[in-house]
Design a protein around this motif. Structure first.
Motif, mmCIF file in Angstrom:
data_model
loop_
_atom_site.group_PDB
_atom_site.id
_atom_site.type_symbol
_atom_site.label_atom_id
_atom_site.label_comp_id
_atom_site.label_asym_id
_atom_site.label_seq_id
_atom_site.Cartn_x
_atom_site.Cartn_y
_atom_site.Cartn_z
ATOM 1 N N LEU A 1 31.057 16.377 45.060
ATOM 2 C CA LEU A 1 32.346 16.036 44.428
ATOM 3 C C LEU A 1 33.246 17.254 44.349
ATOM 4 C CD1 LEU A 1 31.021 13.723 41.600
ATOM 5 C CD2 LEU A 1 32.659 13.043 43.354
ATOM 6 N N ARG A 2 32.653 18.388 44.029
ATOM 7 C CA ARG A 2 33.449 19.623 43.928
ATOM 8 C C ARG A 2 34.047 19.983 45.287
ATOM 9 N NH1 ARG A 2 29.894 22.103 41.863
ATOM 10 N NH2 ARG A 2 28.940 23.235 43.556
ATOM 11 N N ILE A 3 33.193 19.958 46.312
ATOM 12 C CA ILE A 3 33.686 20.323 47.643
ATOM 13 C C ILE A 3 34.799 19.379 48.077
ATOM 14 C CG2 ILE A 3 33.075 20.459 50.101
ATOM 15 C CD1 ILE A 3 30.227 21.195 49.169
ATOM 16 N N MET A 4 34.560 18.087 47.924
ATOM 17 C CA MET A 4 35.540 17.137 48.445
ATOM 18 C C MET A 4 36.840 17.163 47.635
ATOM 19 S SD MET A 4 34.102 16.286 51.117
ATOM 20 C CE MET A 4 35.124 14.999 51.841
ATOM 21 N N SER A 5 36.728 17.425 46.320
ATOM 22 C CA SER A 5 37.978 17.498 45.550
ATOM 23 C C SER A 5 38.779 18.717 45.993
ATOM 24 C CB SER A 5 37.703 17.514 44.047
ATOM 25 O OG SER A 5 37.157 18.751 43.668
ATOM 26 N N ARG A 6 38.095 19.777 46.415
ATOM 27 C CA ARG A 6 38.806 20.961 46.906
ATOM 28 C C ARG A 6 39.331 20.737 48.329
ATOM 29 N NH1 ARG A 6 34.667 25.502 44.305
ATOM 30 N NH2 ARG A 6 35.706 25.620 42.286
ATOM 31 N N ILE A 7 38.514 20.145 49.146
ATOM 32 C CA ILE A 7 38.951 19.874 50.525
ATOM 33 C C ILE A 7 40.260 19.073 50.527
ATOM 34 C CG2 ILE A 7 38.380 18.480 52.591
ATOM 35 C CD1 ILE A 7 36.776 21.030 52.632
ATOM 36 N N HIS A 8 40.322 18.066 49.643
ATOM 37 C CA HIS A 8 41.522 17.206 49.614
ATOM 38 C C HIS A 8 42.558 17.678 48.591
ATOM 39 C CE1 HIS A 8 40.058 14.000 52.234
ATOM 40 N NE2 HIS A 8 38.891 14.087 51.632
ATOM 41 N N ALA A 9 42.257 18.756 47.850
ATOM 42 C CA ALA A 9 43.094 19.151 46.700
ATOM 43 C C ALA A 9 43.378 17.924 45.841
ATOM 44 C CB ALA A 9 44.394 19.823 47.150
ATOM 45 N N ASP A 10 42.298 17.261 45.463
ATOM 46 C CA ASP A 10 42.389 15.992 44.731
ATOM 47 C C ASP A 10 42.111 16.256 43.251
ATOM 48 O OD1 ASP A 10 41.979 13.526 43.589
ATOM 49 O OD2 ASP A 10 40.907 12.703 45.314
ATOM 50 N N TYR A 11 43.052 15.899 42.403
ATOM 51 C CA TYR A 11 42.924 16.186 40.972
ATOM 52 C C TYR A 11 42.332 15.023 40.183
ATOM 53 C CZ TYR A 11 45.395 20.604 41.498
ATOM 54 O OH TYR A 11 45.732 21.888 41.857
ATOM 55 N N SER A 12 41.693 14.067 40.848
ATOM 56 C CA SER A 12 41.065 12.959 40.105
ATOM 57 C C SER A 12 39.887 13.511 39.305
ATOM 58 C CB SER A 12 40.512 11.900 41.057
ATOM 59 O OG SER A 12 41.456 11.560 42.025
ATOM 60 N N ASP A 13 39.596 12.859 38.191
ATOM 61 C CA ASP A 13 38.465 13.260 37.331
ATOM 62 C C ASP A 13 37.153 12.961 38.059
ATOM 63 O OD1 ASP A 13 36.581 13.593 35.355
ATOM 64 O OD2 ASP A 13 37.150 11.774 34.249
ATOM 65 N N ILE A 14 36.362 13.994 38.326
ATOM 66 C CA ILE A 14 35.138 13.758 39.101
ATOM 67 C C ILE A 14 34.054 13.066 38.282
ATOM 68 C CG2 ILE A 14 35.502 15.601 40.807
ATOM 69 C CD1 ILE A 14 33.295 17.179 39.235
ATOM 70 N N LYS A 15 34.276 12.927 36.989
ATOM 71 C CA LYS A 15 33.310 12.186 36.159
ATOM 72 C C LYS A 15 33.538 10.677 36.290
ATOM 73 C CE LYS A 15 31.064 15.415 33.970
ATOM 74 N NZ LYS A 15 29.666 15.536 34.207
ATOM 75 N N ALA A 16 34.689 10.287 36.778
ATOM 76 C CA ALA A 16 35.018 8.850 36.844
ATOM 77 C C ALA A 16 34.274 8.179 38.001
ATOM 78 C CB ALA A 16 36.527 8.689 37.016
ATOM 79 N N ALA A 17 33.756 6.980 37.731
ATOM 80 C CA ALA A 17 33.019 6.232 38.762
ATOM 81 C C ALA A 17 33.908 5.987 39.982
ATOM 82 C CB ALA A 17 32.515 4.919 38.188
ATOM 83 N N ALA A 18 35.202 5.753 39.720
ATOM 84 C CA ALA A 18 36.123 5.451 40.824
ATOM 85 C C ALA A 18 36.222 6.650 41.782
ATOM 86 C CB ALA A 18 37.505 5.098 40.274
ATOM 87 N N THR A 19 36.159 7.864 41.234
ATOM 88 C CA THR A 19 36.251 9.057 42.090
ATOM 89 C C THR A 19 35.010 9.163 42.976
ATOM 90 O OG1 THR A 19 37.438 10.127 40.285
ATOM 91 C CG2 THR A 19 36.684 11.554 42.059
#
Ligand code: SF4
Length: 356
Positions: A144-162
Protein backbone atom coordinates in the motif's frame (compact mmCIF):
# COMPACT_ATOMS: atom_id res chain seq x y z
CA UNK A 1 9.30 12.54 -17.03
CA UNK A 2 7.39 9.70 -15.37
CA UNK A 3 7.02 6.45 -17.27
CA UNK A 4 3.52 5.04 -17.66
CA UNK A 5 2.82 2.25 -15.20
CA UNK A 6 2.89 -0.95 -17.21
CA UNK A 7 4.68 -4.28 -17.24
CA UNK A 8 7.95 -2.33 -17.38
CA UNK A 9 7.34 -1.66 -13.68
CA UNK A 10 6.70 -5.37 -13.10
CA UNK A 11 9.96 -6.31 -14.80
CA UNK A 12 11.88 -3.70 -12.83
CA UNK A 13 10.53 -5.03 -9.53
CA UNK A 14 11.03 -8.75 -10.31
CA UNK A 15 14.51 -8.12 -11.75
CA UNK A 16 15.50 -6.13 -8.68
CA UNK A 17 14.11 -8.87 -6.43
CA UNK A 18 16.13 -11.59 -8.17
CA UNK A 19 19.32 -9.59 -7.57
CA UNK A 20 18.62 -8.32 -4.08
CA UNK A 21 16.41 -10.83 -2.26
CA UNK A 22 17.43 -11.70 1.27
CA UNK A 23 18.24 -15.31 1.95
CA UNK A 24 15.42 -16.37 4.29
CA UNK A 25 14.57 -19.92 5.36
CA UNK A 26 11.04 -19.81 3.91
CA UNK A 27 12.40 -18.76 0.53
CA UNK A 28 14.31 -22.00 -0.02
CA UNK A 29 11.37 -23.57 -1.84
CA UNK A 30 7.78 -22.74 -2.77
CA UNK A 31 5.92 -25.25 -0.65
CA UNK A 32 2.56 -23.76 0.33
CA UNK A 33 2.94 -24.95 3.94
CA UNK A 34 6.21 -23.03 4.26
CA UNK A 35 4.82 -19.89 2.63
CA UNK A 36 1.69 -20.03 4.75
CA UNK A 37 3.38 -20.44 8.13
CA UNK A 38 5.97 -17.75 7.37
CA UNK A 39 3.36 -15.27 6.13
CA UNK A 40 1.25 -15.71 9.26
CA UNK A 41 4.31 -15.33 11.49
CA UNK A 42 5.45 -12.24 9.60
CA UNK A 43 2.20 -10.39 10.29
CA UNK A 44 3.10 -7.84 12.99
CA UNK A 45 6.59 -9.32 13.54
CA UNK A 46 10.03 -8.39 12.19
CA UNK A 47 11.73 -10.73 9.71
CA UNK A 48 14.75 -11.22 11.96
CA UNK A 49 12.59 -12.25 14.90
CA UNK A 50 10.54 -14.65 12.76
CA UNK A 51 13.56 -16.52 11.40
CA UNK A 52 14.18 -18.46 14.64
CA UNK A 53 10.52 -19.09 15.32
CA UNK A 54 10.07 -20.43 11.82
CA UNK A 55 13.00 -22.85 12.06
CA UNK A 56 11.87 -24.13 15.46
CA UNK A 57 8.30 -24.57 14.19
CA UNK A 58 9.37 -26.50 11.10
CA UNK A 59 11.53 -28.80 13.17
CA UNK A 60 8.63 -29.62 15.50
CA UNK A 61 5.76 -29.47 12.98
CA UNK A 62 7.25 -30.07 9.53
CA UNK A 63 4.00 -30.55 7.61
CA UNK A 64 0.24 -30.14 7.61
CA UNK A 65 -0.56 -33.52 9.26
CA UNK A 66 1.85 -32.90 12.15
CA UNK A 67 0.29 -29.48 12.78
CA UNK A 68 -3.24 -30.90 12.57
CA UNK A 69 -2.42 -33.61 15.13
CA UNK A 70 -0.30 -31.56 17.55
CA UNK A 71 -1.46 -30.67 21.09
CA UNK A 72 -2.75 -27.10 21.23
CA UNK A 73 -0.35 -26.52 24.13
CA UNK A 74 2.63 -27.42 21.93
CA UNK A 75 1.43 -25.11 19.17
CA UNK A 76 1.00 -22.23 21.60
CA UNK A 77 4.39 -22.91 23.16
CA UNK A 78 6.04 -22.72 19.73
CA UNK A 79 4.28 -19.40 19.23
CA UNK A 80 5.20 -18.01 22.64
CA UNK A 81 6.52 -14.48 22.24
CA UNK A 82 5.07 -13.83 18.78
CA UNK A 83 1.82 -12.46 20.24
CA UNK A 84 -1.66 -12.46 18.71
CA UNK A 85 -2.06 -16.12 19.68
CA UNK A 86 -5.29 -16.52 17.74
CA UNK A 87 -3.01 -16.75 14.69
CA UNK A 88 -1.44 -19.95 16.06
CA UNK A 89 -4.81 -21.44 16.95
CA UNK A 90 -6.19 -20.59 13.52
CA UNK A 91 -3.20 -22.28 11.86
CA UNK A 92 -4.11 -25.50 13.59
CA UNK A 93 -7.81 -25.20 12.76
CA UNK A 94 -6.90 -24.58 9.11
CA UNK A 95 -4.51 -27.58 9.07
CA UNK A 96 -7.40 -29.74 10.29
CA UNK A 97 -9.66 -28.25 7.60
CA UNK A 98 -7.06 -29.16 4.97
CA UNK A 99 -6.90 -32.73 6.32
CA UNK A 100 -10.67 -33.14 6.41
CA UNK A 101 -11.80 -31.18 3.36
CA UNK A 102 -8.84 -31.42 0.97
CA UNK A 103 -7.35 -34.84 1.76
CA UNK A 104 -4.31 -33.28 3.42
CA UNK A 105 -3.27 -31.42 0.26
CA UNK A 106 -3.07 -27.61 0.33
CA UNK A 107 -5.83 -26.29 -1.99
CA UNK A 108 -4.62 -24.38 -5.06
CA UNK A 109 -7.70 -22.26 -5.85
CA UNK A 110 -7.71 -18.78 -4.35
CA UNK A 111 -11.27 -19.07 -3.00
CA UNK A 112 -10.50 -22.33 -1.27
CA UNK A 113 -7.30 -20.95 0.22
CA UNK A 114 -9.17 -17.83 1.35
CA UNK A 115 -11.86 -19.98 3.00
CA UNK A 116 -9.35 -21.58 5.40
CA UNK A 117 -9.47 -20.35 8.99
CA UNK A 118 -7.27 -17.32 9.65
CA UNK A 119 -6.42 -16.67 5.99
CA UNK A 120 -7.41 -13.26 4.68
CA UNK A 121 -7.05 -11.68 1.26
CA UNK A 122 -3.38 -10.82 1.79
CA UNK A 123 -2.23 -14.29 2.87
CA UNK A 124 -4.36 -16.04 0.26
CA UNK A 125 -2.84 -13.80 -2.42
CA UNK A 126 0.68 -14.45 -1.13
CA UNK A 127 0.19 -18.23 -1.14
CA UNK A 128 -1.56 -18.31 -4.53
CA UNK A 129 1.09 -16.18 -6.21
CA UNK A 130 4.24 -17.50 -4.49
CA UNK A 131 3.40 -21.19 -4.14
CA UNK A 132 1.14 -21.62 -7.18
CA UNK A 133 2.37 -18.92 -9.57
CA UNK A 134 -1.05 -17.28 -9.91
CA UNK A 135 -1.76 -13.65 -10.80
CA UNK A 136 -3.14 -12.88 -7.35
CA UNK A 137 -2.03 -9.68 -5.60
CA UNK A 138 -1.12 -9.72 -1.92
CA UNK A 139 -1.72 -6.25 -0.56
CA UNK A 140 -0.09 -5.51 2.79
CA UNK A 141 1.15 -2.30 4.37
CA UNK A 142 4.37 -2.38 2.32
CA UNK A 143 2.51 -2.71 -0.94
CA UNK A 144 0.00 0.00 0.00
CA UNK A 145 2.83 2.38 0.83
CA UNK A 146 4.64 1.75 -2.44
CA UNK A 147 1.55 2.06 -4.57
CA UNK A 148 0.31 5.20 -2.83
CA UNK A 149 3.71 6.74 -3.58
CA UNK A 150 3.89 5.44 -7.13
CA UNK A 151 0.52 7.07 -7.89
CA UNK A 152 0.94 10.00 -5.44
CA UNK A 153 -2.42 8.85 -4.11
CA UNK A 154 -3.62 10.49 -0.90
CA UNK A 155 -6.38 7.96 -0.13
CA UNK A 156 -6.39 6.56 3.41
CA UNK A 157 -4.53 3.25 3.21
CA UNK A 158 -6.48 1.94 6.19
CA UNK A 159 -9.72 2.10 4.18
CA UNK A 160 -10.97 -1.15 2.64
CA UNK A 161 -11.77 0.74 -0.57
CA UNK A 162 -8.09 1.74 -0.95
CA UNK A 163 -6.93 -1.86 -0.55
CA UNK A 164 -9.44 -2.93 -3.13
CA UNK A 165 -8.29 -0.24 -5.54
CA UNK A 166 -4.62 -1.16 -5.13
CA UNK A 167 -5.41 -4.87 -5.61
CA UNK A 168 -7.20 -4.02 -8.85
CA UNK A 169 -4.27 -1.86 -10.05
CA UNK A 170 -1.80 -4.64 -9.29
CA UNK A 171 -3.91 -7.39 -10.87
CA UNK A 172 -3.25 -5.66 -14.21
CA UNK A 173 0.48 -5.62 -13.63
CA UNK A 174 1.12 -9.23 -12.63
CA UNK A 175 3.38 -11.25 -14.96
CA UNK A 176 1.98 -14.07 -17.09
CA UNK A 177 1.36 -17.30 -15.21
CA UNK A 178 3.53 -20.33 -15.94
CA UNK A 179 6.90 -18.58 -15.81
CA UNK A 180 7.31 -18.72 -12.05
CA UNK A 181 7.35 -14.91 -11.84
CA UNK A 182 4.07 -14.14 -10.05
CA UNK A 183 5.62 -15.00 -6.69
CA UNK A 184 8.68 -12.91 -7.49
CA UNK A 185 6.47 -9.90 -8.15
CA UNK A 186 4.61 -10.37 -4.86
CA UNK A 187 7.81 -10.86 -2.90
CA UNK A 188 9.60 -8.14 -4.83
CA UNK A 189 6.99 -5.56 -3.81
CA UNK A 190 7.08 -6.67 -0.19
CA UNK A 191 10.88 -6.68 -0.18
CA UNK A 192 11.03 -3.27 -1.83
CA UNK A 193 8.75 -1.93 0.91
CA UNK A 194 10.97 -3.42 3.59
CA UNK A 195 14.35 -2.42 2.15
CA UNK A 196 13.97 0.63 -0.08
CA UNK A 197 10.57 2.31 0.09
CA UNK A 198 10.71 2.04 3.86
CA UNK A 199 7.95 2.89 6.36
CA UNK A 200 10.05 4.91 8.80
CA UNK A 201 12.45 7.52 7.58
CA UNK A 202 13.31 8.58 4.08
CA UNK A 203 12.71 6.15 1.20
CA UNK A 204 15.86 5.38 -0.77
CA UNK A 205 14.60 6.66 -4.11
CA UNK A 206 18.13 6.88 -5.54
CA UNK A 207 18.45 3.08 -5.56
CA UNK A 208 14.77 2.25 -6.20
CA UNK A 209 14.09 0.13 -9.29
CA UNK A 210 10.66 1.75 -9.59
CA UNK A 211 11.93 5.34 -9.41
CA UNK A 212 11.13 6.21 -13.02
CA UNK A 213 7.50 5.18 -12.49
CA UNK A 214 7.05 7.06 -9.23
CA UNK A 215 4.90 10.18 -9.18
CA UNK A 216 5.58 10.95 -5.50
CA UNK A 217 9.30 11.05 -6.22
CA UNK A 218 8.80 13.26 -9.26
CA UNK A 219 6.69 15.65 -7.18
CA UNK A 220 8.90 15.42 -4.09
CA UNK A 221 6.04 14.31 -1.84
CA UNK A 222 7.32 10.85 -0.79
CA UNK A 223 7.39 11.78 2.89
CA UNK A 224 3.74 12.89 2.85
CA UNK A 225 2.62 9.45 1.78
CA UNK A 226 0.99 7.15 2.59
CA UNK A 227 -1.97 8.75 4.36
CA UNK A 228 -3.21 6.78 7.36
CA UNK A 229 -6.28 7.72 9.39
CA UNK A 230 -5.62 8.15 13.11
CA UNK A 231 -6.18 5.07 15.24
CA UNK A 232 -8.66 5.09 18.10
CA UNK A 233 -7.04 5.47 21.52
CA UNK A 234 -6.45 2.21 23.40
CA UNK A 235 -8.29 1.40 26.63
CA UNK A 236 -6.06 1.43 29.72
CA UNK A 237 -6.45 -1.42 32.21
CA UNK A 238 -4.66 -1.41 35.58
CA UNK A 239 -3.69 -4.93 36.73
CA UNK A 240 -1.99 -6.41 39.72
CA UNK A 241 0.11 -9.50 39.01
CA UNK A 242 1.23 -12.01 41.64
CA UNK A 243 4.51 -13.85 41.40
CA UNK A 244 3.91 -16.46 44.08
CA UNK A 245 6.56 -19.08 44.77
CA UNK A 246 6.92 -21.67 47.51
CA UNK A 247 10.71 -21.45 47.57
CA UNK A 248 13.65 -20.56 45.37
CA UNK A 249 13.02 -21.67 41.79
CA UNK A 250 16.71 -22.46 41.44
CA UNK A 251 16.35 -25.01 44.23
CA UNK A 252 13.27 -26.77 42.93
CA UNK A 253 10.67 -24.32 44.25
CA UNK A 254 7.40 -23.84 42.37
CA UNK A 255 5.54 -20.85 41.00
CA UNK A 256 1.76 -20.38 40.67
CA UNK A 257 0.36 -20.15 37.14
CA UNK A 258 -3.09 -20.73 35.79
CA UNK A 259 -4.89 -21.12 32.49
CA UNK A 260 -6.67 -18.10 31.02
CA UNK A 261 -10.34 -18.35 29.97
CA UNK A 262 -11.17 -20.14 26.72
CA UNK A 263 -12.56 -16.94 25.16
CA UNK A 264 -11.13 -13.48 24.58
CA UNK A 265 -7.66 -11.97 24.84
CA UNK A 266 -4.85 -14.58 25.16
CA UNK A 267 -7.48 -17.33 25.37
CA UNK A 268 -6.33 -20.70 26.77
CA UNK A 269 -2.80 -19.45 27.36
CA UNK A 270 -1.16 -19.42 30.76
CA UNK A 271 -0.93 -16.42 33.08
CA UNK A 272 0.49 -15.43 36.41
CA UNK A 273 -2.37 -14.93 38.88
CA UNK A 274 -3.62 -11.39 38.49
CA UNK A 275 -6.57 -9.18 39.28
CA UNK A 276 -7.99 -6.02 37.78
CA UNK A 277 -6.98 -2.76 39.42
CA UNK A 278 -3.84 -1.59 41.18
CA UNK A 279 -3.83 -3.09 44.68
CA UNK A 280 -1.98 -1.56 47.60
CA UNK A 281 0.54 -3.86 49.36
CA UNK A 282 -2.03 -4.54 52.14
CA UNK A 283 -4.76 -5.40 49.66
CA UNK A 284 -2.36 -7.64 47.72
CA UNK A 285 -1.30 -9.46 50.86
CA UNK A 286 -4.92 -10.01 51.78
CA UNK A 287 -5.65 -11.38 48.33
CA UNK A 288 -2.84 -13.92 48.58
CA UNK A 289 -4.20 -15.02 51.99
CA UNK A 290 -7.70 -15.44 50.51
CA UNK A 291 -6.16 -17.75 47.90
CA UNK A 292 -4.71 -19.81 50.77
CA UNK A 293 -1.06 -19.15 49.86
CA UNK A 294 0.12 -18.00 53.34
CA UNK A 295 2.48 -15.32 51.95
CA UNK A 296 5.49 -14.24 53.99
CA UNK A 297 5.42 -10.55 53.03
CA UNK A 298 5.47 -8.99 49.59
CA UNK A 299 7.92 -7.13 47.37
CA UNK A 300 6.50 -4.69 44.89
CA UNK A 301 7.90 -4.48 41.34
CA UNK A 302 8.22 -1.38 39.20
CA UNK A 303 5.28 -0.77 36.89
CA UNK A 304 5.26 -2.47 33.52
CA UNK A 305 3.19 -1.59 30.47
CA UNK A 306 2.17 -4.16 27.86
CA UNK A 307 0.42 -2.96 24.72
CA UNK A 308 -2.14 -5.00 22.78
CA UNK A 309 -3.94 -3.65 19.74
CA UNK A 310 -7.00 -2.32 21.63
CA UNK A 311 -5.94 -2.27 25.24
CA UNK A 312 -2.92 -1.42 27.35
CA UNK A 313 -2.22 -3.32 30.54
CA UNK A 314 -0.47 -1.21 33.16
CA UNK A 315 0.78 -3.86 35.55
CA UNK A 316 2.12 -3.80 39.08
CA UNK A 317 3.73 -7.02 40.33
CA UNK A 318 4.01 -8.40 43.85
CA UNK A 319 6.59 -11.08 44.58
CA UNK A 320 6.00 -13.36 47.53
CA UNK A 321 7.37 -16.59 48.93
CA UNK A 322 4.48 -18.58 50.33
CA UNK A 323 4.34 -21.47 52.75
CA UNK A 324 1.23 -23.02 51.14
CA UNK A 325 0.38 -23.84 47.52
CA UNK A 326 -3.02 -22.16 47.55
CA UNK A 327 -5.59 -21.77 44.80
CA UNK A 328 -8.76 -19.69 44.29
CA UNK A 329 -12.12 -21.11 45.34
CA UNK A 330 -13.58 -20.19 41.96
CA UNK A 331 -12.38 -20.07 38.35
CA UNK A 332 -9.27 -21.73 37.06
CA UNK A 333 -7.12 -23.40 39.74
CA UNK A 334 -3.46 -22.53 40.17
CA UNK A 335 -0.87 -24.94 38.90
CA UNK A 336 2.41 -24.78 40.86
CA UNK A 337 5.24 -25.41 38.39
CA UNK A 338 9.01 -25.73 38.60
CA UNK A 339 11.29 -23.52 36.49
CA UNK A 340 11.85 -26.47 34.12
CA UNK A 341 8.12 -27.07 33.68
CA UNK A 342 7.59 -23.36 33.11
CA UNK A 343 10.24 -23.36 30.37
CA UNK A 344 9.12 -26.56 28.64
CA UNK A 345 5.35 -26.70 29.01
CA UNK A 346 3.76 -23.42 30.02
CA UNK A 347 2.74 -21.07 27.20
CA UNK A 348 3.22 -17.83 29.13
CA UNK A 349 2.56 -14.74 26.98
CA UNK A 350 5.17 -12.00 26.85
CA UNK A 351 2.89 -9.70 28.88
CA UNK A 352 3.85 -11.78 31.92
CA UNK A 353 7.41 -12.70 30.98
CA UNK A 354 8.62 -9.35 32.30
CA UNK A 355 7.95 -10.50 35.87
CA UNK A 356 10.15 -13.58 35.53
S1 SF4 B 1 11.00 6.13 -5.95
FE1 SF4 B 1 11.12 6.45 -3.77
S2 SF4 B 1 9.03 6.85 -3.11
FE2 SF4 B 1 8.92 6.01 -5.17
S3 SF4 B 1 8.59 3.82 -4.85
FE3 SF4 B 1 10.80 4.14 -5.04
S4 SF4 B 1 11.56 4.41 -2.94
FE4 SF4 B 1 9.33 4.64 -2.91
Amino acid sequence: MIKALDRGFTGAVTGWYTENRRDLPWRKDRQPYHIWISEIMLQQTRVEAVREYYLRWMEALPDIPSLAEADEEQVLKLWQGLGYYSRARNLQVAAREIMEQHGGVFPTEFDKIRALKGIGDYTAGAIASIAFDQRMPAVDGNVLRIMSRIHADYSDIKAAATKKKVAAQLAELYPEEGKGLCGDFTQGLIELGAMVCVPNGKPQCEICPAAEFCRARAEGVQMELPVKAEKKARRIEERTVFILTNGSLEEGGRMAVRKRPAEGLLANLAELPNVLGELTPDQALQRAWVWGCSPAGLTRSSKFKHIFSHVEWHMTGYYSTCSDCGTPDEGEPFRWVTAEEMEAEVPLPSAFQYFL
